[in-house]
Design a protein around this motif. Sequence first.
Motif, mmCIF file in Angstrom:
data_model
loop_
_atom_site.group_PDB
_atom_site.id
_atom_site.type_symbol
_atom_site.label_atom_id
_atom_site.label_comp_id
_atom_site.label_asym_id
_atom_site.label_seq_id
_atom_site.Cartn_x
_atom_site.Cartn_y
_atom_site.Cartn_z
ATOM 1 N N ARG A 60 -2.512 -29.958 -51.099
ATOM 2 C CA ARG A 60 -1.186 -30.539 -50.874
ATOM 3 C C ARG A 60 -0.221 -29.431 -50.459
ATOM 4 N N LYS A 61 0.532 -29.675 -49.412
ATOM 5 C CA LYS A 61 1.490 -28.697 -48.916
ATOM 6 C C LYS A 61 2.908 -29.213 -49.155
ATOM 7 N N ARG A 62 3.571 -28.641 -50.148
ATOM 8 C CA ARG A 62 4.933 -29.097 -50.463
ATOM 9 C C ARG A 62 5.961 -28.607 -49.450
ATOM 10 N N PHE A 63 5.749 -27.375 -48.957
ATOM 11 C CA PHE A 63 6.724 -26.760 -48.072
ATOM 12 C C PHE A 63 6.028 -26.233 -46.816
ATOM 13 N N ILE A 64 6.794 -26.149 -45.736
ATOM 14 C CA ILE A 64 6.228 -25.756 -44.456
ATOM 15 C C ILE A 64 5.636 -24.353 -44.499
ATOM 16 N N ILE A 65 6.108 -23.500 -45.392
ATOM 17 C CA ILE A 65 5.573 -22.150 -45.490
ATOM 18 C C ILE A 65 4.083 -22.162 -45.817
ATOM 19 N N GLU A 66 3.590 -23.232 -46.438
ATOM 20 C CA GLU A 66 2.187 -23.303 -46.831
ATOM 21 C C GLU A 66 1.268 -23.780 -45.712
ATOM 22 N N THR A 67 1.823 -24.187 -44.575
ATOM 23 C CA THR A 67 1.018 -24.899 -43.580
ATOM 24 C C THR A 67 0.502 -24.041 -42.426
ATOM 25 N N ASN A 68 1.247 -22.998 -42.042
ATOM 26 C CA ASN A 68 0.997 -22.358 -40.756
ATOM 27 C C ASN A 68 -0.151 -21.362 -40.755
ATOM 28 N N GLY A 69 -0.519 -20.845 -41.908
ATOM 29 C CA GLY A 69 -1.624 -19.907 -41.941
ATOM 30 C C GLY A 69 -1.303 -18.604 -41.231
ATOM 31 N N CYS A 70 -2.345 -17.872 -40.858
ATOM 32 C CA CYS A 70 -2.140 -16.532 -40.330
ATOM 33 C C CYS A 70 -3.208 -16.176 -39.305
ATOM 34 N N GLY A 71 -3.055 -15.014 -38.728
ATOM 35 C CA GLY A 71 -3.940 -14.560 -37.668
ATOM 36 C C GLY A 71 -5.043 -13.646 -38.152
ATOM 37 N N VAL A 72 -5.866 -13.213 -37.192
ATOM 38 C CA VAL A 72 -6.967 -12.287 -37.434
ATOM 39 C C VAL A 72 -7.032 -11.326 -36.247
ATOM 40 N N ALA A 73 -7.816 -10.262 -36.395
ATOM 41 C CA ALA A 73 -7.960 -9.300 -35.307
ATOM 42 C C ALA A 73 -9.408 -8.889 -35.168
ATOM 43 N N MET A 74 -9.835 -8.774 -33.919
ATOM 44 C CA MET A 74 -11.162 -8.262 -33.586
ATOM 45 C C MET A 74 -10.924 -7.075 -32.660
ATOM 46 N N ILE A 75 -10.931 -5.863 -33.239
ATOM 47 C CA ILE A 75 -10.411 -4.705 -32.531
ATOM 48 C C ILE A 75 -11.133 -3.448 -32.993
ATOM 49 N N LEU A 92 -13.093 -5.830 -37.758
ATOM 50 C CA LEU A 92 -12.458 -7.109 -38.067
ATOM 51 C C LEU A 92 -11.329 -6.917 -39.072
ATOM 52 N N VAL A 93 -10.226 -7.625 -38.854
ATOM 53 C CA VAL A 93 -9.112 -7.649 -39.799
ATOM 54 C C VAL A 93 -8.759 -9.104 -40.065
ATOM 55 N N THR A 94 -8.710 -9.484 -41.326
ATOM 56 C CA THR A 94 -8.281 -10.839 -41.689
ATOM 57 C C THR A 94 -7.018 -10.738 -42.544
ATOM 58 N N LEU A 95 -5.958 -11.401 -42.114
ATOM 59 C CA LEU A 95 -4.728 -11.444 -42.904
ATOM 60 C C LEU A 95 -4.905 -12.420 -44.064
ATOM 61 N N ARG A 142 -0.739 -5.385 -49.044
ATOM 62 C CA ARG A 142 0.416 -6.274 -49.127
ATOM 63 C C ARG A 142 -0.030 -7.616 -49.672
ATOM 64 N N VAL A 143 0.793 -8.212 -50.500
ATOM 65 C CA VAL A 143 0.550 -9.558 -50.992
ATOM 66 C C VAL A 143 1.748 -10.404 -50.602
ATOM 67 N N GLY A 144 1.492 -11.536 -49.972
ATOM 68 C CA GLY A 144 2.586 -12.398 -49.547
ATOM 69 C C GLY A 144 2.142 -13.304 -48.426
ATOM 70 N N TRP A 145 3.111 -13.896 -47.746
ATOM 71 C CA TRP A 145 2.838 -14.867 -46.696
ATOM 72 C C TRP A 145 2.725 -14.158 -45.356
ATOM 73 N N ALA A 146 1.590 -13.534 -45.085
ATOM 74 C CA ALA A 146 1.381 -12.878 -43.803
ATOM 75 C C ALA A 146 1.335 -13.923 -42.698
ATOM 76 N N SER A 147 1.867 -13.586 -41.544
ATOM 77 C CA SER A 147 1.847 -14.484 -40.387
ATOM 78 C C SER A 147 0.925 -13.937 -39.311
ATOM 79 N N SER A 148 1.393 -12.912 -38.597
ATOM 80 C CA SER A 148 0.646 -12.478 -37.419
ATOM 81 C C SER A 148 0.380 -10.983 -37.433
ATOM 82 N N VAL A 149 -0.493 -10.579 -36.522
ATOM 83 C CA VAL A 149 -0.806 -9.171 -36.306
ATOM 84 C C VAL A 149 -0.763 -8.898 -34.809
ATOM 85 N N CYS A 150 -0.203 -7.767 -34.433
ATOM 86 C CA CYS A 150 -0.294 -7.294 -33.058
ATOM 87 C C CYS A 150 -0.666 -5.831 -33.094
#
Length: 569
Positions: free
Chosen positions: A53-68, A78-81, A125-133
């Motif tokens: 169950r997702k109460r708030f939008i912050i829980e829905t978007n997930g995060c990225g990964v890197a193959m570099i 490999l990097v997984t956020l 880091r612990v928290g709501w990671a979004s993206s990696v560049c």
Amino acid sequence: MTPWAALVAACAGVAAAGLVGSQATPAAWPVRFVDVAREAGLTHPITYGDASRKRFIIETNGCGVAMIDLDDDGWVDLVTLNGTQLEPGGRRDRAWPPGQAPRIRVYRNVRGRFVDATASAGLDRVGWASSVCAGDADGDGRVDLFLTAFGRNALYRNLGAGRFEDVTAKAGLATGRDRWGSGCSLLDVDRDGDLDLFVANYLSLDLATAAEPGQGPNCTWKGLPVNCGPKGLATDTNLLYRNNGDGTFTDVSIASGIAKVTGRYSMTAAAADLDGDGWVDIYVATDSTAAILYRNNHDGTFTDVALPSGAAYNELGAPQAGMGVALGDVDGDGALDMLKTHFADDIPALYRNRGRGLFEDIATQAGLGVQNRFVQWGAGLSDLDNDGWMDVFYVTGNVYPEIEAALPQYPHRSPRIVFRNVGGGRFVDVTAASGPGVTTPQSSRGAAFGDIDQDGDVDALVMNMNAPPSLLRNESRSGHHWLRVRLEGTRSNRQGIGATVLVTSGGRTQARAVLSQTSYYSVDDLRPSFGLGDATVADRIEVRWPAGGVDVMTGVAANRTVTVREASR
């Protein structure tokens, strides 16, 4: 065959009917993906909010990964956020017991075998990671990582030997307040050889005052109560930081015109020369609003030209819920086209580059409209069978896990989708024929593409919500040839990020860009890969460097990685 796989197979058969010859039939598709994550040691789940169950939008978007390739040994790492969870029934982040908090993980590729190098990586880091560049932010030749998050973003300097150091404050990138960082890209705005930094912000959210599901006009979906947004929530502005050349950055968001674009829910950011003028532009997928195309004005400023370019809306002139972005040359004309993914009940946009900065959405006529049930996220335009035509691969997953009980036609977990490029500007859905790594349902977000085992075909790393990631090995039986191009900048940044690489073979030229961010919040292998079909030689490789120069190689043998070093002028 599961009921779901049978349904996918039926849809693929309908999509193939009437297309050109046996090449378009799923039976002829030589690509099969197998998930090898468990045997590779990728067993840790990626936590992102409550699983059911997702109460708030912050829980829905997930995060990225890197193959570099982080250590420049020729093998992609490999990097997984990761995210976190809220306290049960509360609005604060969960306090994790010692050693149990979700972590950003690094897996070192040791000649096709993966070793968990998380403990020594320094990405703590612990928290709501979004993206990696990715990119060499300090000019020392090593690939650094910038991470965005709901909270505070971070710049990690690559120290070598698989170790990173948080240099956010030293670089002048620490912000005075929490924001929801989304897409990002390191790019050379002014062609001085240093990588500047673009950072998108999704929206403004205060969990302390956020409405509960169903408690507002933008808090329902198909009559059911769900988390609120993005519509109805306050937008934020995007940012641009100029690299000072000494390891520090200066905020030029206002002076550059980047912050002038308002009223958008910005997500993935891909930076490349999209109009062929030799300067790097920025395309931003935006949720429920017009996309942004920041044209580089050659003087340190940008202008949003998405609307006149044709890349702001879909072919019907409607805004879409833009999530991910992939760049590639789908029609073999040497120009960069764009794929943008969207929400359920919609289809991806496929913007054909018509030249001179103009784009046309050809998604429906190209055949991508046969799939519209799923929320689409990470995407790639990769030549999966190395036949010389770039195929479409995107991952899916609904944002409302709680609605599946009432609306089973909108499952939380759904398949990855694969379209084969059959030439002539047409694609056929070959999902059902692409193996269990594709048809096994997951609720996925980020996806990155590269060759994990050096066998010449393109594999994928996929973020799955509240589950271990998928590592999809491509077991292609095509027998086609390939070429991978590694750039070594001298006047430009070392990895050639922002360059356009054109490979001519068999009378056709293909274009790819070296991107700091692509897909959904993710990073692909910085060495672009090209399928050559039956050709054993690439007639010509042309590199258009972000600093403005052009280098050419001719008569390059296939089935290897070739290094192009920027000529000193």
